[in-house]
Design a protein around this motif. Structure first.
Motif, PDB file in Angstrom:
ATOM      1  N   GLY A 214      45.092 -17.047 -51.712  1.00  0.00           N
ATOM      2  CA  GLY A 214      44.362 -16.573 -50.542  1.00  0.00           C
ATOM      3  C   GLY A 214      42.890 -16.912 -50.611  1.00  0.00           C
ATOM      4  N   LEU A 215      42.303 -16.789 -51.793  1.00  0.00           N
ATOM      5  CA  LEU A 215      40.887 -17.112 -51.957  1.00  0.00           C
ATOM      6  C   LEU A 215      40.641 -18.599 -51.747  1.00  0.00           C
ATOM      7  CD1 LEU A 215      38.089 -16.032 -52.717  1.00  0.00           C
ATOM      8  CD2 LEU A 215      38.658 -16.491 -55.117  1.00  0.00           C
ATOM      9  N   ARG A 216      41.499 -19.440 -52.319  1.00  0.00           N
ATOM     10  CA  ARG A 216      41.342 -20.890 -52.144  1.00  0.00           C
ATOM     11  C   ARG A 216      41.505 -21.286 -50.672  1.00  0.00           C
ATOM     12  NH1 ARG A 216      38.077 -22.295 -54.993  1.00  0.00           N
ATOM     13  NH2 ARG A 216      37.994 -20.376 -56.175  1.00  0.00           N
ATOM     14  N   LEU A 217      42.424 -20.600 -49.964  1.00  0.00           N
ATOM     15  CA  LEU A 217      42.616 -20.898 -48.549  1.00  0.00           C
ATOM     16  C   LEU A 217      41.359 -20.556 -47.759  1.00  0.00           C
ATOM     17  CD1 LEU A 217      44.426 -21.835 -46.256  1.00  0.00           C
ATOM     18  CD2 LEU A 217      45.415 -19.532 -46.171  1.00  0.00           C
ATOM     19  N   THR A 218      40.707 -19.461 -48.122  1.00  0.00           N
ATOM     20  CA  THR A 218      39.450 -19.095 -47.465  1.00  0.00           C
ATOM     21  C   THR A 218      38.404 -20.186 -47.663  1.00  0.00           C
ATOM     22  OG1 THR A 218      39.903 -16.743 -47.848  1.00  0.00           O
ATOM     23  CG2 THR A 218      37.631 -17.352 -47.339  1.00  0.00           C
ATOM     24  N   TYR A 219      38.264 -20.672 -48.890  1.00  0.00           N
ATOM     25  CA  TYR A 219      37.312 -21.747 -49.165  1.00  0.00           C
ATOM     26  C   TYR A 219      37.711 -23.036 -48.451  1.00  0.00           C
ATOM     27  CZ  TYR A 219      34.800 -19.108 -52.748  1.00  0.00           C
ATOM     28  OH  TYR A 219      34.027 -18.177 -53.401  1.00  0.00           O
ATOM     29  N   SER A 220      39.015 -23.305 -48.362  1.00  0.00           N
ATOM     30  CA  SER A 220      39.471 -24.522 -47.693  1.00  0.00           C
ATOM     31  C   SER A 220      39.097 -24.508 -46.217  1.00  0.00           C
ATOM     32  CB  SER A 220      40.989 -24.673 -47.835  1.00  0.00           C
ATOM     33  OG  SER A 220      41.357 -24.933 -49.169  1.00  0.00           O
ATOM     34  N   VAL A 221      39.244 -23.357 -45.574  1.00  0.00           N
ATOM     35  CA  VAL A 221      38.876 -23.242 -44.161  1.00  0.00           C
ATOM     36  C   VAL A 221      37.401 -23.582 -43.974  1.00  0.00           C
ATOM     37  CG1 VAL A 221      38.590 -21.630 -42.242  1.00  0.00           C
ATOM     38  CG2 VAL A 221      40.680 -21.576 -43.613  1.00  0.00           C
ATOM     39  N   GLY A 222      36.552 -23.018 -44.833  1.00  0.00           N
ATOM     40  CA  GLY A 222      35.128 -23.308 -44.741  1.00  0.00           C
ATOM     41  C   GLY A 222      34.799 -24.760 -45.019  1.00  0.00           C
ATOM     42  N   LEU A 223      35.468 -25.347 -46.015  1.00  0.00           N
ATOM     43  CA  LEU A 223      35.208 -26.743 -46.355  1.00  0.00           C
ATOM     44  C   LEU A 223      35.637 -27.692 -45.235  1.00  0.00           C
ATOM     45  CD1 LEU A 223      36.175 -27.055 -50.135  1.00  0.00           C
ATOM     46  CD2 LEU A 223      33.971 -27.619 -49.112  1.00  0.00           C
ATOM     47  N   VAL A 224      36.827 -27.466 -44.694  1.00  0.00           N
ATOM     48  CA  VAL A 224      37.323 -28.347 -43.637  1.00  0.00           C
ATOM     49  C   VAL A 224      36.443 -28.236 -42.396  1.00  0.00           C
ATOM     50  CG1 VAL A 224      39.270 -28.807 -42.104  1.00  0.00           C
ATOM     51  CG2 VAL A 224      39.685 -28.299 -44.509  1.00  0.00           C
ATOM     52  N   ALA A 225      36.044 -27.011 -42.057  1.00  0.00           N
ATOM     53  CA  ALA A 225      35.149 -26.837 -40.913  1.00  0.00           C
ATOM     54  C   ALA A 225      33.797 -27.504 -41.173  1.00  0.00           C
ATOM     55  CB  ALA A 225      34.958 -25.351 -40.625  1.00  0.00           C
ATOM     56  N   SER A 226      33.306 -27.418 -42.400  1.00  0.00           N
ATOM     57  CA  SER A 226      32.034 -28.067 -42.748  1.00  0.00           C
ATOM     58  C   SER A 226      32.132 -29.580 -42.650  1.00  0.00           C
ATOM     59  CB  SER A 226      31.619 -27.666 -44.167  1.00  0.00           C
ATOM     60  OG  SER A 226      31.418 -26.269 -44.272  1.00  0.00           O
ATOM     61  N   ILE A 227      33.279 -30.132 -43.027  1.00  0.00           N
ATOM     62  CA  ILE A 227      33.479 -31.574 -42.926  1.00  0.00           C
ATOM     63  C   ILE A 227      33.371 -32.024 -41.471  1.00  0.00           C
ATOM     64  CG2 ILE A 227      35.221 -33.398 -43.167  1.00  0.00           C
ATOM     65  CD1 ILE A 227      36.181 -31.900 -45.693  1.00  0.00           C
ATOM     66  N   GLY A 228      34.003 -31.267 -40.573  1.00  0.00           N
ATOM     67  CA  GLY A 228      33.895 -31.591 -39.157  1.00  0.00           C
ATOM     68  C   GLY A 228      32.482 -31.420 -38.640  1.00  0.00           C
ATOM     69  N   PHE A 229      31.808 -30.349 -39.065  1.00  0.00           N
ATOM     70  CA  PHE A 229      30.446 -30.091 -38.619  1.00  0.00           C
ATOM     71  C   PHE A 229      29.496 -31.218 -39.026  1.00  0.00           C
ATOM     72  CE2 PHE A 229      26.188 -28.457 -39.517  1.00  0.00           C
ATOM     73  CZ  PHE A 229      25.847 -27.892 -38.289  1.00  0.00           C
ATOM     74  N   LEU A 230      29.692 -31.760 -40.213  1.00  0.00           N
ATOM     75  CA  LEU A 230      28.813 -32.807 -40.718  1.00  0.00           C
ATOM     76  C   LEU A 230      29.188 -34.202 -40.218  1.00  0.00           C
ATOM     77  CD1 LEU A 230      28.438 -31.483 -44.368  1.00  0.00           C
ATOM     78  CD2 LEU A 230      26.731 -31.409 -42.550  1.00  0.00           C
ATOM     79  N   GLY A 231      30.158 -34.286 -39.324  1.00  0.00           N
ATOM     80  CA  GLY A 231      30.478 -35.560 -38.699  1.00  0.00           C
ATOM     81  C   GLY A 231      31.503 -36.397 -39.430  1.00  0.00           C
ATOM     82  N   PHE A 232      32.288 -35.787 -40.325  1.00  0.00           N
ATOM     83  CA  PHE A 232      33.280 -36.542 -41.077  1.00  0.00           C
ATOM     84  C   PHE A 232      34.688 -36.298 -40.538  1.00  0.00           C
ATOM     85  CE2 PHE A 232      29.722 -36.713 -43.920  1.00  0.00           C
ATOM     86  CZ  PHE A 232      29.850 -37.933 -44.558  1.00  0.00           C
ATOM     87  N   ALA A 233      34.804 -35.849 -39.283  1.00  0.00           N
ATOM     88  CA  ALA A 233      36.122 -35.690 -38.678  1.00  0.00           C
ATOM     89  C   ALA A 233      36.778 -37.059 -38.512  1.00  0.00           C
ATOM     90  CB  ALA A 233      35.999 -34.998 -37.323  1.00  0.00           C
ATOM     91  N   SER A 234      38.089 -37.106 -38.710  1.00  0.00           N
ATOM     92  CA  SER A 234      38.791 -38.389 -38.644  1.00  0.00           C
ATOM     93  C   SER A 234      38.800 -38.971 -37.235  1.00  0.00           C
ATOM     94  CB  SER A 234      40.235 -38.222 -39.141  1.00  0.00           C
ATOM     95  OG  SER A 234      40.918 -37.256 -38.363  1.00  0.00           O
ATOM     96  N   ASP A 235      38.718 -38.113 -36.211  1.00  0.00           N
ATOM     97  CA  ASP A 235      38.673 -38.577 -34.824  1.00  0.00           C
ATOM     98  C   ASP A 235      37.513 -37.875 -34.123  1.00  0.00           C
ATOM     99  OD1 ASP A 235      39.041 -39.435 -32.274  1.00  0.00           O
ATOM    100  OD2 ASP A 235      41.073 -38.653 -32.041  1.00  0.00           O
ATOM    101  N   PRO A 236      36.360 -38.532 -33.990  1.00  0.00           N
ATOM    102  CA  PRO A 236      35.184 -37.880 -33.408  1.00  0.00           C
ATOM    103  C   PRO A 236      35.377 -37.421 -31.969  1.00  0.00           C
ATOM    104  CG  PRO A 236      34.577 -39.909 -34.558  1.00  0.00           C
ATOM    105  CD  PRO A 236      36.063 -39.890 -34.457  1.00  0.00           C
ATOM    106  N   SER A 237      36.323 -37.992 -31.239  1.00  0.00           N
ATOM    107  CA  SER A 237      36.531 -37.600 -29.848  1.00  0.00           C
ATOM    108  C   SER A 237      37.473 -36.415 -29.698  1.00  0.00           C
ATOM    109  CB  SER A 237      37.077 -38.788 -29.046  1.00  0.00           C
ATOM    110  OG  SER A 237      38.384 -39.140 -29.500  1.00  0.00           O
TER     111      SER A 237
END
Length: 292
Positions: A214-237
């Motif tokens: 559960g703790l790792r899943l919490t960190y994963s949510v934050g990391l994945v959202a941060s990746i999108g926020f910083l412009g590293f989403a696989s599909d920018p559109s």
């Protein structure tokens, strides 16, 4: 000799019980389950319920009066509500897959290091130390900037960044449990090493590992959202909760829902998974205190 074997087998059977009833009886855990289920349901069913396509222009940029736009429009005039409903699948699926990968790698490494000891333990733990020397977000961004933001690579990199932390926890429990009588009895009886690891040791780590999951899943949510926020989403559109925050961050005072909606979705999901992990951890700690 047979009496000793029967007794140690009973001890092993008692020790293997997950003891998660206390966690499920906790209101904290149920609140976490409900919050997680709510956001997960929105993530998977949202694309079917969205009134507009995620890239459809429905009004002027940052408008709160566009027709059929419940939360107004974003910087391009796209429906914020539709993009919110369509943007969670990537975050949830990637976070879950990365967490499961990190748990599998970490548990396998921790079991091997804690049970084998010696040079195997040294090699595995020193590799973990090297990975732990880099902050997770820095390690993830460096690897993605080199290889490109592919979806499978995001899962792999985030999962690998979790593995050393899970490995350390698993190794600590393994070294403690390996000295217990039921494990020594299994070794005396000539049980295979794989059976000792996965049938004797691993079941006794169920509650702490579920809490860590559960703790790792919490960190994963934050990391994945941060990746999108910083412009590293696989599909920018494509709609992405992290990317939505980045796209509209300059207009917080004009159209706050374009930012607050994805922020709240990410926060509720992280809160829900964290409450589940905390409920399991509290139940495990209570059980340990009652048995001592």
């Amino acid at each position: 000799m047979s009496a000793i074997v029967v007794e140690t087998s009973r001890e092993a059977a008692v020790a293997r019980r997950p003891r998660l009833r206390g966690a499920l009886a906790s209101g904290r855990t149920w609140v976490g389950i409900l919050l997680t289920a709510l956001v997960t349901g929105v993530a998977f069913l949202g694309p079917l319920l969205a009134p507009h396509g995620e890239n459809d222009i429905v009004g002027a940029p940052y408008s709160d009066s566009a027709p059929d736009a419940l939360l107004g429009t974003d910087y391009l005039g796209q429906d914020v509500w539709s993009r919110l409903l369509a943007g969670g699948t990537w975050v949830v699926v990637t976070a879950v897959l990365a967490t499961l990968l990190g748990m599998v790698l970490g548990v396998a490494a921790g079991l091997a290091a804690g049970y084998a000891r010696g040079w195997v333990d040294e090699v595995i733990m020193r590799v973990c130390d090297v990975v732990l020397a880099f902050p997770q977000i820095v390690l993830v961004l460096v690897l993605l900037s080199v290889a490109g933001p592919k979806r499978w690579l995001v899962v792999l990199v985030v999962g690998v960044s979790h593995a050393p932390r899970v490995a350390r926890l698993t190794r600590g429990m393994t070294t403690t449990l390996a000295t217990r009588e039921f494990v020594q009895s299994a070794e005396t009886l000539g049980e295979k090493r794989s059976r000792i690891l996965f049938a004797e040791l691993l079941p006794n780590m169920a509650a702490p590992l579920l809490a860590e999951l559960g703790l790792r899943l919490t960190y994963s949510v934050g990391l994945v959202a941060s990746i999108g926020f910083l412009g590293f989403a696989s599909d920018p559109s494509a709609a992405d909760w992290g990317l939505m925050i980045n796209e509209n961050r300059l207009a917080l005072a004009i159209q706050p829902w374009a930012i607050l909606a994805p922020v709240l979705a990410i926060a509720v999901l992280a809160l829900g998974t964290n409450l589940i992990a905390d409920g399991i951890a509290r139940a495990a700690a209570h059980r340990e205190g009652a048995s001592s």
